[in-house]
Design an enzyme around this catalytic site. Structure first.
Site, PDB file in Angstrom:
ATOM      1  N   GLY A   1       0.835  -1.198   0.000  1.00  0.00           N
ATOM      2  CA  GLY A   1       0.000   0.000   0.000  1.00  0.00           C
ATOM      3  C   GLY A   1       0.870   1.249   0.000  1.00  0.00           C
ATOM      4  N   ASP A   2       0.234   2.404  -0.105  1.00  0.00           N
ATOM      5  CA  ASP A   2       0.935   3.699  -0.072  1.00  0.00           C
ATOM      6  C   ASP A   2       1.929   3.851  -1.219  1.00  0.00           C
ATOM      7  OD1 ASP A   2      -0.388   4.151   2.414  1.00  0.00           O
ATOM      8  OD2 ASP A   2       1.134   2.904   3.373  1.00  0.00           O
ATOM      9  N   GLU A   3       1.628   3.251  -2.347  1.00  0.00           N
ATOM     10  CA  GLU A   3       2.528   3.355  -3.506  1.00  0.00           C
ATOM     11  C   GLU A   3       2.276   4.637  -4.309  1.00  0.00           C
ATOM     12  OE1 GLU A   3       0.374   0.817  -3.181  1.00  0.00           O
ATOM     13  OE2 GLU A   3       1.504  -1.036  -2.872  1.00  0.00           O
TER      14      GLU A   3
ATOM     15  N   LYS B   1      -1.095   5.405  -5.388  1.00  0.00           N
ATOM     16  CA  LYS B   1      -2.183   5.055  -6.320  1.00  0.00           C
ATOM     17  C   LYS B   1      -3.100   6.238  -6.583  1.00  0.00           C
ATOM     18  CE  LYS B   1      -3.486   1.631  -3.675  1.00  0.00           C
ATOM     19  NZ  LYS B   1      -2.331   1.545  -2.767  1.00  0.00           N
ATOM     20  N   GLY B   2      -3.342   7.045  -5.527  1.00  0.00           N
ATOM     21  CA  GLY B   2      -4.282   8.159  -5.633  1.00  0.00           C
ATOM     22  C   GLY B   2      -3.923   9.071  -6.800  1.00  0.00           C
TER      23      GLY B   2
ATOM     24  N   GLY C   1      -5.789   5.177   2.077  1.00  0.00           N
ATOM     25  CA  GLY C   1      -5.414   6.591   2.165  1.00  0.00           C
ATOM     26  C   GLY C   1      -4.916   7.042   0.811  1.00  0.00           C
ATOM     27  N   HIS C   2      -5.723   7.787   0.082  1.00  0.00           N
ATOM     28  CA  HIS C   2      -5.326   8.218  -1.255  1.00  0.00           C
ATOM     29  C   HIS C   2      -5.156   9.736  -1.269  1.00  0.00           C
ATOM     30  CE1 HIS C   2      -7.126   4.287  -3.071  1.00  0.00           C
ATOM     31  NE2 HIS C   2      -6.059   4.103  -2.324  1.00  0.00           N
ATOM     32  N   THR C   3      -3.928  10.160  -1.544  1.00  0.00           N
ATOM     33  CA  THR C   3      -3.632  11.595  -1.515  1.00  0.00           C
ATOM     34  C   THR C   3      -3.547  12.146  -2.933  1.00  0.00           C
ATOM     35  OG1 THR C   3      -2.362  11.215   0.483  1.00  0.00           O
ATOM     36  CG2 THR C   3      -2.006  13.313  -0.615  1.00  0.00           C
TER      37      THR C   3
ATOM     38  N   ARG D   1     -22.125 -14.440   7.119  1.00  0.00           N
ATOM     39  CA  ARG D   1     -23.514 -14.265   6.668  1.00  0.00           C
ATOM     40  C   ARG D   1     -24.416 -13.594   7.701  1.00  0.00           C
ATOM     41  NH1 ARG D   1     -23.145 -20.336   4.876  1.00  0.00           N
ATOM     42  NH2 ARG D   1     -21.900 -20.163   6.755  1.00  0.00           N
TER      43      ARG D   1
ATOM     44  N   GLN E   1      -5.067  -0.392  -0.754  1.00  0.00           N
ATOM     45  CA  GLN E   1      -3.986  -1.146  -0.107  1.00  0.00           C
ATOM     46  C   GLN E   1      -2.998  -1.656  -1.171  1.00  0.00           C
ATOM     47  OE1 GLN E   1      -7.424  -2.212   1.172  1.00  0.00           O
ATOM     48  NE2 GLN E   1      -7.091  -0.349   2.316  1.00  0.00           N
TER      49      GLN E   1
ATOM     50  N   THR F   1      -4.536  -7.145   5.201  1.00  0.00           N
ATOM     51  CA  THR F   1      -5.870  -6.602   5.396  1.00  0.00           C
ATOM     52  C   THR F   1      -6.870  -7.743   5.188  1.00  0.00           C
ATOM     53  OG1 THR F   1      -7.305  -4.725   4.892  1.00  0.00           O
ATOM     54  CG2 THR F   1      -6.212  -5.784   3.005  1.00  0.00           C
TER      55      THR F   1
ATOM     56  N   THR G   1      -3.757   6.933   9.424  1.00  0.00           N
ATOM     57  CA  THR G   1      -3.493   6.885  10.865  1.00  0.00           C
ATOM     58  C   THR G   1      -2.395   7.847  11.296  1.00  0.00           C
ATOM     59  OG1 THR G   1      -1.902   5.132  10.471  1.00  0.00           O
ATOM     60  CG2 THR G   1      -4.146   4.449  11.022  1.00  0.00           C
TER      61      THR G   1
ATOM     62  N   ASP H   1      11.840  10.481  -7.548  1.00  0.00           N
ATOM     63  CA  ASP H   1      12.590  11.667  -7.109  1.00  0.00           C
ATOM     64  C   ASP H   1      13.080  11.561  -5.671  1.00  0.00           C
ATOM     65  OD1 ASP H   1       9.645  11.843  -6.861  1.00  0.00           O
ATOM     66  OD2 ASP H   1      10.085  13.622  -5.675  1.00  0.00           O
TER      67      ASP H   1
HETATM   68  P1  IMP Z   1      -6.856  -3.082   8.328  1.00  0.00           P
HETATM   69  O1  IMP Z   1      -7.021  -3.045   6.839  1.00  0.00           O
HETATM   70  O2  IMP Z   1      -7.265  -1.815   9.011  1.00  0.00           O
HETATM   71  O3  IMP Z   1      -7.483  -4.297   8.948  1.00  0.00           O
HETATM   72  O4  IMP Z   1      -5.276  -3.201   8.617  1.00  0.00           O
HETATM   73  C1  IMP Z   1      -4.549  -4.387   8.303  1.00  0.00           C
HETATM   74  C2  IMP Z   1      -3.149  -4.054   7.791  1.00  0.00           C
HETATM   75  O5  IMP Z   1      -3.247  -3.394   6.530  1.00  0.00           O
HETATM   76  C3  IMP Z   1      -2.352  -3.095   8.693  1.00  0.00           C
HETATM   77  O6  IMP Z   1      -0.978  -3.453   8.604  1.00  0.00           O
HETATM   78  C4  IMP Z   1      -2.561  -1.746   8.045  1.00  0.00           C
HETATM   79  O7  IMP Z   1      -1.511  -0.844   8.339  1.00  0.00           O
HETATM   80  C5  IMP Z   1      -2.569  -2.148   6.589  1.00  0.00           C
HETATM   81  N1  IMP Z   1      -3.306  -1.208   5.751  1.00  0.00           N
HETATM   82  C6  IMP Z   1      -4.640  -1.091   5.608  1.00  0.00           C
HETATM   83  N2  IMP Z   1      -4.952  -0.141   4.714  1.00  0.00           N
HETATM   84  C7  IMP Z   1      -3.793   0.352   4.260  1.00  0.00           C
HETATM   85  C8  IMP Z   1      -3.454   1.343   3.274  1.00  0.00           C
HETATM   86  O8  IMP Z   1      -4.301   1.965   2.620  1.00  0.00           O
HETATM   87  N3  IMP Z   1      -2.124   1.555   3.077  1.00  0.00           N
HETATM   88  C9  IMP Z   1      -1.174   0.853   3.740  1.00  0.00           C
HETATM   89  N4  IMP Z   1      -1.435  -0.089   4.647  1.00  0.00           N
HETATM   90  C10 IMP Z   1      -2.738  -0.332   4.908  1.00  0.00           C
END
Ligand code: IMP
Length: 428
Positions: free
Chosen positions: A12-14, A16-17, A40-42, A144, A224, A239, A301, A333
């Site tokens: 995640g956090d690559e 993508k946004g 989290g998409h910035t 369910r 993610q 996740t 977070t 960069d």
């Molecule tokens: P959850 O998705 O809140 O259950 O978190 C599970 C794991 O996924 C944790 O390590 C989070 O930090 C990670 N995680 C969830 N969403 C993101 C995201 O958008 N970016 C990066 N890590 C994520």
């Protein structure tokens, strides 16, 4: 329909946004298909930073339809506050530009309570979740007992559903020392949010089918990263949804053969938030420098992200598992001032070399990265938007990654700004 699926190839956090924002210019429809407001998409639009967690990034553009598909878990309160946040930025969210699948699963406040209680109890072995109830909501879906968006149409008709979910949660709440919840409070909660959410509800698989017949351009926006996939990620530190591109089909009701072009977003180094293995993690000043220059703090977070060198083995593995066609490389960069740059090209476990990341947690704990060293380019690449303007060593770095992972890099992002991007191919 011409469709493009965007997924993250790491944890995640690559970035993508920004890529979704850029591609959404040419798309008619932008669709989320998994995850929830843990994403989290910035986006940086005309100098303004916009942070989204739940709404598809295309919402910031005019005359685009966005869809939240059935594969998402939807927190109604998070949706309402994101809509209010955008309205303060003069971006209107209405049923004209947002539709939500009627069979989407709802996240209730009790899911968040359970997520937080579990993480607290787990102490050192916690997953490091975003604490937003994502996991417990997916658990209820599979078990369910979920409340779906369509259930809000007549809340008085779902007492059995409510008692089923409460029967389960109250046992757990008692064990965790949380107060028990009564059915009336769930009914009141649902009635409170009902009128604000229902206007967006639609039969979105039919809508997408119509789009296909009209040959519309559809962009599927993953959240993610593939290493957080519930099946193929670094389980259990993952996740709770499938983050693989195949989920774009299941999470929206579009047949897999209509997913045309799959783009993996890859950061030029590696980061991770939360617990779990990370073979190339750096605990020294180089890791700190990556974090400082890359501003590596979680969008959702605010947690500091763990940083390390580019792990080509893991990225190649996620490409092979998921069928990615091409890569969008981001944050190149950030590496501008490093005189030596490492790429992980293999692992060593107990003196033996392997070329993949094993599932066994025991083996994972023994993995040592094998690096190949590259000369840095020591030049400013931020804002470059022509491949010919990239320094020779940066091009060599890109070439090495392409050779190793086996697919081409067709998009290069050189700053958070919308305009700082190199396209080597037309995507739509
Ligand atoms: P959850 O998705 O809140 O259950 O978190 C599970 C794991 O996924 C944790 O390590 C989070 O930090 C990670 N995680 C969830 N969403 C993101 C995201 O958008 N970016 C990066 N890590 C994520």
């Amino acid at each position: 329909m011409t469709s493009v699926v965007i997924v993250g190839t790491q944890w995640g956090d690559e970035g993508k946004g920004k890529i979704v924002d850029s591609l959404s210019q040419d798309a008619d429809v932008i669709v989320r298909f998994q995850g929830g407001h843990n994403a989290g998409h910035t986006l940086v639009v005309d100098g303004q930073t916009i942070k989204l967690s739940l709404l598809p990034s295309g919402i910031v553009r005019k005359n685009k339809l966005t869809i939240i598909g059935n594969g998402v878990v939807l927190d109604p309160q998070a949706l309402i506050s994101e809509i209010n946040y955008l309205s303060k930025l003069n971006i209107a969210v209405t049923s004209e530009n947002l539709r939500i699948a009627e069979n989407v699963t709802l996240i209730l406040p009790l899911h968040k309570d359970l997520d937080l209680a579990r993480e607290k109890q787990a102490g050192k072995s916690k997953i490091g979740t975003t604490g937003r109830g994502i996991g417990p909501a997916y658990e209820d879906k599979v078990a369910r007992r979920s409340i779906k968006l369509i259930d809000l149409e007549d809340i008085n008709k779902i007492p059995e559903k409510i008692s089923r979910i409460l029967d389960h949660h109250n046992i757990l709440r008692k064990a965790f020392g949380l107060t028990e919840i009564c059915a009336d409070s769930i009914v009141d909660y649902l009635k409170d949010i009902q009128s604000q959410i229902l206007p967006f509800m639609d039969n979105t698989w039919r809508l997408l089918n119509e789009m296909r017949l009209k040959d519309k351009k559809v962009l599927f926006e993953g959240a993610q990263g593939l290493l957080l996939d519930i099946d193929f990620g670094t389980y259990p530190f993952v996740t709770s949804s499938n983050t693989l591109p195949a989920q774009a089909a299941i999470g929206t009701g579009v047949g897999p053969k209509y997913l045309d072009n799959i783009i993996g977003i890859t950061k030029a180094y590696t980061t991770r938030v939360g617990s779990g293995p990370f073979p190339t993690e750096l605990f020294d000043e180089i890791g700190e420098k990556l974090g400082d220059i890359g501003k590596e703090f979680g969008t959702v977070t605010g947690r500091e992200r763990r940083c390390g060198w580019f792990d080509a083995v893991l990225v190649r593995q996620t490409i092979q598992i998921s069928g990615i066609d091409m890569i969008a490389l981001t944050k190149l960069d950030v590496l501008d001032t490093f005189d030596k740059i490492m790429i992980c090209i293999g692992y060593e476990i107990d003196g033996q070399q392997i070329d993949y990341f094993p599932f066994s947690e025991n083996m994972q704990s023994k993995v040592k990265p094998i690096y190949e060293e590259h000369n840095g380019w020591l030049a400013d690449t931020s804002g470059v938007n022509d491949i010919n303007d990239l320094p020779y060593n940066a091009l060599q770095y890109i070439k090495k990654i392409e050779e190793f992972i086996g697919i081409p890099i067709k998009i290069i992002s050189t700053s958070p700004k919308r305009e700082d991007i190199i396209f080597l191919e037309n995507i739509f």
